[in-house]
Design a protein around this motif. Structure first.
Motif, PDB file in Angstrom:
ATOM      1  N   MET A 606      52.388  42.840  36.807  1.00 15.45           N
ATOM      2  CA  MET A 606      51.723  43.476  37.937  1.00 15.45           C
ATOM      3  C   MET A 606      51.748  42.563  39.161  1.00 15.45           C
ATOM      4  O   MET A 606      51.385  41.395  39.090  1.00 15.45           O
ATOM      5  N   ARG A 607      52.173  43.129  40.271  1.00 13.48           N
ATOM      6  CA  ARG A 607      52.105  42.418  41.557  1.00 13.48           C
ATOM      7  C   ARG A 607      50.984  43.040  42.378  1.00 13.48           C
ATOM      8  O   ARG A 607      51.076  44.202  42.774  1.00 13.48           O
ATOM      9  N   ASP A 608      49.925  42.266  42.605  1.00  9.52           N
ATOM     10  CA  ASP A 608      48.866  42.787  43.462  1.00  9.52           C
ATOM     11  C   ASP A 608      49.021  42.190  44.855  1.00  9.52           C
ATOM     12  O   ASP A 608      50.065  41.616  45.181  1.00  9.52           O
ATOM     13  N   LYS A 609      48.005  42.309  45.674  1.00 11.18           N
ATOM     14  CA  LYS A 609      48.097  41.871  47.069  1.00 11.18           C
ATOM     15  C   LYS A 609      48.363  40.375  47.191  1.00 11.18           C
ATOM     16  O   LYS A 609      49.003  39.926  48.152  1.00 11.18           O
ATOM     17  N   ASN A 610      47.914  39.591  46.215  1.00 11.14           N
ATOM     18  CA  ASN A 610      47.987  38.140  46.320  1.00 11.14           C
ATOM     19  C   ASN A 610      49.089  37.486  45.509  1.00 11.14           C
ATOM     20  O   ASN A 610      49.646  36.482  45.935  1.00 11.14           O
ATOM     21  N   ARG A 611      49.409  38.055  44.331  1.00 13.54           N
ATOM     22  CA  ARG A 611      50.311  37.332  43.433  1.00 13.54           C
ATOM     23  C   ARG A 611      50.774  38.222  42.296  1.00 13.54           C
ATOM     24  O   ARG A 611      50.364  39.376  42.177  1.00 13.54           O
ATOM     25  N   PHE A 612      51.617  37.646  41.421  1.00 15.19           N
ATOM     26  CA  PHE A 612      52.043  38.324  40.202  1.00 15.19           C
ATOM     27  C   PHE A 612      51.123  37.949  39.043  1.00 15.19           C
ATOM     28  O   PHE A 612      50.640  36.818  38.948  1.00 15.19           O
ATOM     29  N   HIS A 613      50.924  38.926  38.147  1.00 12.40           N
ATOM     30  CA  HIS A 613      50.206  38.701  36.894  1.00 12.40           C
ATOM     31  C   HIS A 613      51.149  39.124  35.767  1.00 12.40           C
ATOM     32  O   HIS A 613      51.609  40.267  35.734  1.00 12.40           O
ATOM     33  N   TYR A 614      51.427  38.200  34.846  1.00 12.41           N
ATOM     34  CA  TYR A 614      52.269  38.507  33.695  1.00 12.41           C
ATOM     35  C   TYR A 614      51.372  38.617  32.460  1.00 12.41           C
ATOM     36  O   TYR A 614      50.822  37.620  31.979  1.00 12.41           O
ATOM     37  N   PHE A 615      51.214  39.843  31.987  1.00 12.84           N
ATOM     38  CA  PHE A 615      50.337  40.099  30.838  1.00 12.84           C
ATOM     39  C   PHE A 615      51.176  40.184  29.559  1.00 12.84           C
ATOM     40  O   PHE A 615      52.141  40.951  29.493  1.00 12.84           O
ATOM     41  N   LYS A 616      50.777  39.409  28.546  1.00 12.06           N
ATOM     42  CA  LYS A 616      51.499  39.429  27.270  1.00 12.06           C
ATOM     43  C   LYS A 616      50.582  38.919  26.164  1.00 12.06           C
ATOM     44  O   LYS A 616      49.901  37.899  26.337  1.00 12.06           O
ATOM     45  N   ASP A 617      50.543  39.647  25.061  1.00  9.75           N
ATOM     46  CA  ASP A 617      49.763  39.228  23.881  1.00  9.75           C
ATOM     47  C   ASP A 617      48.305  38.935  24.216  1.00  9.75           C
ATOM     48  O   ASP A 617      47.699  37.993  23.681  1.00  9.75           O
ATOM     49  N   GLY A 618      47.728  39.697  25.143  1.00  9.58           N
ATOM     50  CA  GLY A 618      46.319  39.549  25.449  1.00  9.58           C
ATOM     51  C   GLY A 618      45.974  38.467  26.444  1.00  9.58           C
ATOM     52  O   GLY A 618      44.785  38.177  26.655  1.00  9.58           O
TER      53      GLY A 618
END
Length: 626
Positions: A606-618
């Motif tokens: 997910m790319r939000d207004k500020n940065r990327f978030h890489y979600f994996k395995d909780g």
């Protein structure tokens, strides 16, 4: 009489040979006023070295320094050749190119009945030097004295109108274009089209484009580029596809704009297709194209692909390095960002203000306060004006200090700034007050922001969030009442996901999508699964003073949750689900996505207004610091 000398090849050696001390204020000498106001002068003698050809040569060789042009002007006045309109025209053109518009205007104002070309030259000079109001003023004077505009007048007048965002002035010029029968001139029509696009009149821009007698590559490129520049990336990408369908072959300018649109929208799959075209057409030897490719991959969350491309680039400039450094920062890999900055310095590439913006962002995303302060001091100590801190760097430092919990230090940092802080700087501090629930400082900062920019909704929303988190619902309602009274509307949150070559956009509670029934079924089942492993809705994120059931219902239909449910239906493993959100992800959704990645065994980016978030395995790459 001036001594006879051989005219040297450069202006500098010419004046050195003559040993002339020229007039300190040429424009006020009697010779100047006599020559230009009355149109007479004493012509140069047959034996004088100051011939028209000699002055033409001097003007051509002295166009890099304004003071040399003024010296030549002085000689024109004393030699009697100042009545030669071609020489004065050349002098005026050179002055405008150098940006000495004050002297150029004084010279122009003393001319006797200047032709349209000279008016055009002055207008062009003002526009090129970002003096658009002066440009439109000169155009009005031109019209007032009865000088007929020509096809070369209108493009720069229209540029001036768009630069000052004056739709009414642009429409008036459009009427003049029609009056003089130039509305189907290709260059004039293109500038009309761009003017309307830049001031937000997209329907007018589209109409002018669609009714062009010939839509060539220049017209397509111009409109695609301006749509990207004005925040209409989706429209730009649509036009790019239309251009290909129309049989117009894109060039390097086209693909740079199209890749930029993909970067803004987070459309990786479309970006990859354009990249394949770049390679097929051998456009990957173009540095500008390669930098656009880098930017696209970095902003679409494919940072490793960007790094491979960076390493293979036959040529790199400061933009290449800065793009990669900023890309790592945005993707949450601060170590690689700062390491690459070190490699850049070792390679002897001089960083600029954009480079340091990426470096400070890298520090901010992981809370490296001391390192950020050290880099900021480097900027201050630099003698390079292109490295000196700007407002955006101060905002980065405030964000770094504030989000790390140093709110008082951030506030004192702002108060000690050598330049006046803007809404971006104060807004960074208000955002930190929201994160750390500091009501007192948040109220003070919001008062400042409401005075500076009362129309910006996000600052009202941040203050409302601070009150809501503390359960102060009366204060929440007061903020919203003020927003309604002032006509301030909240920015609508949305999340977009790319699937099968199309971008699907969702808003909170959205039921307009054709697959809505399936989306809501998947979402309901998903909430059951994550609840069984500990998910509890964070009702403080539902900023209304309503019953708990209503709050939970509101939270469950946030736009990113709908986008993820859609992605689970339409994006097959092993491909990750890629979400682009226009605002900062809330705490509840952040927890939701972490648990979703665990129960579904899917990677979600997910790319939000500020940065990327890489979600994996909780887990998330941001380590819950964003």
């Amino acid at each position: 009489m001036l001594p006879k000398v051989k005219i040297p090849t450069t202006a500098v050696s010419f004046y050195s040979a003559l040993h002339l001390k020229l007039f300190p204020s040429i424009l006020h000498c009697s010779s100047f006023h006599h020559t230009h106001k009355h149109g007479t002068s004493t012509p140069s003698s047959p034996s004088s070295p100051f011939t028209k050809q000699a002055f033409t040569s001097l003007l051509q060789s002295s166009s890099s320094q304004s003071h040399q042009l003024k010296q030549i002007h002085a000689l024109l006045l004393t030699s009697g050749l100042s009545i030669k309109n071609s020489l004065i025209t050349q002098l005026l053109s050179s002055l405008t190119l150098l940006g000495d518009m004050t002297y150029a205007r004084l010279l122009f104002d003393e001319m006797h009945k200047p032709r349209s070309f000279l008016w055009n030259t002055l207008i062009k000079g003002y526009v090129k030097n970002d003096l658009s109001i002066e440009a439109t003023s000169v155009y009005q004077i031109m019209r007032g004295v009865g000088v007929r505009p020509d096809p070369f007048t209108f493009p720069f007048v229209l540029k001036a109108c768009s630069q000052v965002d004056d739709l009414c002035a642009g429409q008036e010029v459009h009427a003049h274009v029609i009056k003089f029968g130039l509305d189907f001139d290709a260059i004039v029509r293109t500038e009309l089209m761009l003017m309307y696009a830049k001031v937000g009149e997209l329907c007018s821009a589209d109409y002018l484009f669609e009714t062009m007698s010939e839509r060539d590559l220049v017209a397509w490129n111009a409109l695609i580029s301006v749509y990207v520049q004005t925040g209409n990336a989706g429209k730009a990408l649509g036009m790019f596809h239309g251009m290909v369908l129309a049989g117009i072959k894109p060039d390097s300018v086209t693909v740079v704009s199209a890749l930029s649109a993909c970067a803004n929208l987070g459309c990786l799959e479309t970006g990859k297709q354009i990249d394949q075209f770049v390679i097929k057409e051998n456009l990957n030897s173009n540095l500008f194209v390669n930098n656009a490719r880098l930017d696209m991959y970095a902003k679409c969350g494919s940072i490793e692909t960007a790094r491979c491309l960076f390493d293979k680039m036959p040529q790199r400039n400061v933009i290449s390095w800065s793009t990669m450094i900023g890309g790592y920062a945005m993707n949450g890999d601060s170590d690689k960002s700062l390491h690459l900055f070190s490699l850049m310095q070792n390679a002897g590439v001089q960083p600029n203000h954009v480079t340091y913006l990426g470096v400070l962002s890298a520090c901010g995303h992981v809370g490296l306060v001391r390192e950020g302060q050290s880099y900021f001091k480097e900027m201050i100590k630099s003698n390079d004006c292109n490295v000196q801190p700007r407002l955006e760097h101060y905002a980065c430092m405030v964000d770094l200090l504030g989000r790390s919990g140093h709110l008082d230090e951030a506030y004192n940092f702002i108060k000690s700034m050598p330049i006046e802080p803007d809404v971006g700087v104060w807004g960074a501090l208000l955002g930190s007050c929201t994160i750390h629930k500091n009501i007192k400082l948040g109220q003070h900062v919001s008062d400042i922001l409401f005075n500076l920019s009362p129309e910006i909704s996000s600052y009202h929303v941040l203050l409302s969030n601070i009150y809501a988190a503390a359960g102060r619902w009366v204060d929440v309602e007061n903020v919203r009442r003020k927003m309604r009274k002032k006509g301030v509307k909240k920015v609508v949150a949305y999340s977009a996901v790319e699937a099968n070559g199309e971008v699907h956009v969702f808003h909170g509670g959205d039921r307009t999508h054709p697959l809505s029934s399936n989306i809501y079924e998947v979402l309901a089942e998903l909430i059951k699964q994550i609840t069984s492993i500990g998910y509890v809705p964070n009702i403080t994120e539902a900023l209304h003073d309503v019953q708990m059931e209503e709050k939970e219902a509101t939270l469950s239909t946030h736009s990113e949750k709908l986008a993820i449910a859609f992605g689970l239906i339409n994006v097959r493993p092993p491909f990750p689900i890629r979400i682009m959100k226009n605002l900062r992800i809330c705490n509840d959704c952040h927890t939701f996505v972490k648990l979703t990645s665990k129960v579904t065994n899917r990677e979600i980016i997910m790319r939000d207004k500020n940065r990327f978030h890489y979600f994996k395995d909780g887990s998330c790459s941001c380590k819950d610091f964003w």
